[in-house]
Design a protein around this motif. Structure first.
Motif, mmCIF file in Angstrom:
data_model
loop_
_atom_site.group_PDB
_atom_site.id
_atom_site.type_symbol
_atom_site.label_atom_id
_atom_site.label_comp_id
_atom_site.label_asym_id
_atom_site.label_seq_id
_atom_site.Cartn_x
_atom_site.Cartn_y
_atom_site.Cartn_z
ATOM 1 N N TYR A 145 0.847 -1.197 0.000
ATOM 2 C CA TYR A 145 0.000 0.000 0.000
ATOM 3 C C TYR A 145 0.886 1.252 0.000
ATOM 4 C CZ TYR A 145 -3.708 -3.279 1.167
ATOM 5 O OH TYR A 145 -4.597 -4.325 1.147
ATOM 6 N N ARG A 204 -9.158 -5.209 18.000
ATOM 7 C CA ARG A 204 -9.130 -6.459 17.234
ATOM 8 C C ARG A 204 -7.864 -7.217 17.606
ATOM 9 N NH1 ARG A 204 -9.232 -7.366 10.633
ATOM 10 N NH2 ARG A 204 -8.799 -9.607 10.681
ATOM 11 N N LEU A 235 -4.809 -9.263 16.901
ATOM 12 C CA LEU A 235 -3.972 -9.507 15.730
ATOM 13 C C LEU A 235 -3.386 -10.912 15.746
ATOM 14 C CD1 LEU A 235 -2.053 -6.106 15.588
ATOM 15 C CD2 LEU A 235 -4.059 -6.795 14.257
ATOM 16 N N ARG A 245 -8.353 0.299 7.970
ATOM 17 C CA ARG A 245 -8.924 -1.040 7.778
ATOM 18 C C ARG A 245 -7.914 -1.982 7.137
ATOM 19 N NH1 ARG A 245 -11.029 -2.495 3.248
ATOM 20 N NH2 ARG A 245 -11.539 -0.349 2.660
ATOM 21 N N VAL A 246 -7.232 -1.532 6.068
ATOM 22 C CA VAL A 246 -6.293 -2.431 5.391
ATOM 23 C C VAL A 246 -5.057 -2.683 6.251
ATOM 24 C CG1 VAL A 246 -7.091 -1.821 3.077
ATOM 25 C CG2 VAL A 246 -5.208 -0.521 4.111
ATOM 26 N N VAL A 298 -4.931 -2.871 9.649
ATOM 27 C CA VAL A 298 -5.291 -3.861 10.670
ATOM 28 C C VAL A 298 -5.494 -5.232 10.032
ATOM 29 C CG1 VAL A 298 -7.029 -4.508 12.370
ATOM 30 C CG2 VAL A 298 -6.268 -2.130 12.220
ATOM 31 N N ASP A 299 -6.193 -5.282 8.903
ATOM 32 C CA ASP A 299 -6.422 -6.561 8.221
ATOM 33 C C ASP A 299 -5.100 -7.202 7.803
ATOM 34 O OD1 ASP A 299 -9.133 -6.299 8.498
ATOM 35 O OD2 ASP A 299 -9.507 -5.664 6.434
ATOM 36 N N PHE A 300 -4.189 -6.394 7.265
ATOM 37 C CA PHE A 300 -2.917 -6.919 6.764
ATOM 38 C C PHE A 300 -2.101 -7.536 7.894
ATOM 39 C CE2 PHE A 300 1.436 -6.809 5.287
ATOM 40 C CZ PHE A 300 1.342 -7.139 3.946
ATOM 41 N N ALA A 309 -3.202 -8.613 10.818
ATOM 42 C CA ALA A 309 -3.889 -9.789 11.358
ATOM 43 C C ALA A 309 -3.660 -11.014 10.475
ATOM 44 C CB ALA A 309 -5.383 -9.505 11.491
ATOM 45 N N GLU A 310 -3.498 -10.791 9.173
ATOM 46 C CA GLU A 310 -3.338 -11.906 8.237
ATOM 47 C C GLU A 310 -1.893 -12.367 8.091
ATOM 48 O OE1 GLU A 310 -4.983 -10.315 4.698
ATOM 49 O OE2 GLU A 310 -7.051 -10.300 5.455
ATOM 50 N N THR A 311 -0.924 -11.505 8.441
ATOM 51 C CA THR A 311 0.474 -11.840 8.146
ATOM 52 C C THR A 311 1.393 -11.901 9.359
ATOM 53 O OG1 THR A 311 1.051 -9.500 7.772
ATOM 54 C CG2 THR A 311 0.277 -10.772 5.870
#
Length: 252
Positions: A73, A111, A113, A239-240, A242-244, A246-248
């Motif tokens: 990003y 959230r 992580l 949003r991206v 936190v999502d990133f 949490a996923e990695t």
């Protein structure tokens, strides 16, 4: 409305004090409406702009994941602040804070992580010299590289004793540090044992620079959370981010 808003004459028109007050209130209402429309539009927009992030000192070990986010990003400008103090997310203007432990502030959204178990580890060359410990009591004959909490100055206990009462070991200590990176470096050099979250030495464990021991005796894990003001709309950049993570961040 029951009040005069204008002074009228044949040559001019001017607001009365009541009219000026009414105008200012209307302006604020329209500004709030415009801001709300902008936030709604941004929800589905391209993530971009400055993102202020507060991380704990251990967050330096999260830089591979954060670096990958910057590459994914490029229009999001990260402003990173590393410290272990209790920050005021709202008053200090942070968009998001990453911390360990439980979330207790009702003004914040949160959230999880991920979670990371603690690992007791040392370098192969160290174990060649000192031998492998078979029980926590064996650690009395080993050397410790210990972490000190920056906020309190206390030495972090090693969480030994998963299947029995907590074991207290009088471990000889060769170095103490308020950051984990120096301890990990010294462990790689064969100078002693460390007890740290697994994610912080995942690479060293994978390539054999460090070896874990007493896995059945280490009883602690740490939870990492992202927290942000509940009063703010979740923007695309937040949003991206936190999502990133949490996923990695904690994916093996």
């Amino acid at each position: 409305m029951g009040v005069r808003l204008f002074h009228r004459s044949t040559r001019s028109i001017a607001l009365t004090p009541e009219g000026q007050l009414f105008l200012e209130r209307c302006r604020r209402i329209f500004e709030e409406v415009s801001a709300a429309e902008l936030e709604l539009a941004e929800i589905h927009g391209v993530p971009r702009g400055r993102l202020r992030v507060s991380l704990p000192l251990v967050g330096m070990l999260m830089m591979p994941a954060i670096g990958a986010f910057v590459q994914a990003y490029p229009e999001v400008d990260l402003d990173l602040d590393f410290n272990d103090r209790l920050v005021n997310v709202i008053d200090e203007g942070f968009d998001v804070v990453m911390r360990t432990g439980d979330a207790t502030d009702s003004r914040l959204m949160t959230r999880v992580l991920g979670r990371s178990s603690y690992i007791l580890a040392g370098a192969p060359r160290y174990f060649e010299q000192r031998g492998l410990p078979a029980t926590p009591d064996d650690l009395r004959h080993h050397l410790g590289l210990r972490h000190r909490y920056p906020s309190t100055g206390l030495i972090e206990d090693w969480p030994l004793g998963r299947k029995r009462p907590k074991v207290e070991v009088d471990l000889p200590t060769v170095a103490v540090s308020s950051a984990l990176e120096p301890l990990i470096f010294m462990a790689e050099q064969g100078l002693g044992l460390i007890c740290v979250p697994e994610f912080s030495i995942r690479g060293q464990l994978a390539d054999g620079r460090l070896v874990s021991v007493l896995e059945d005796c280490v009883s602690h894990s740490v939870t990492f959370r992202a927290l942000w003001p509940a009063s703010r709309q979740l923007s695309p950049k937040l949003r991206v981010f936190v999502d990133f993570l949490a996923e990695t961040l904690f994916v093996r």
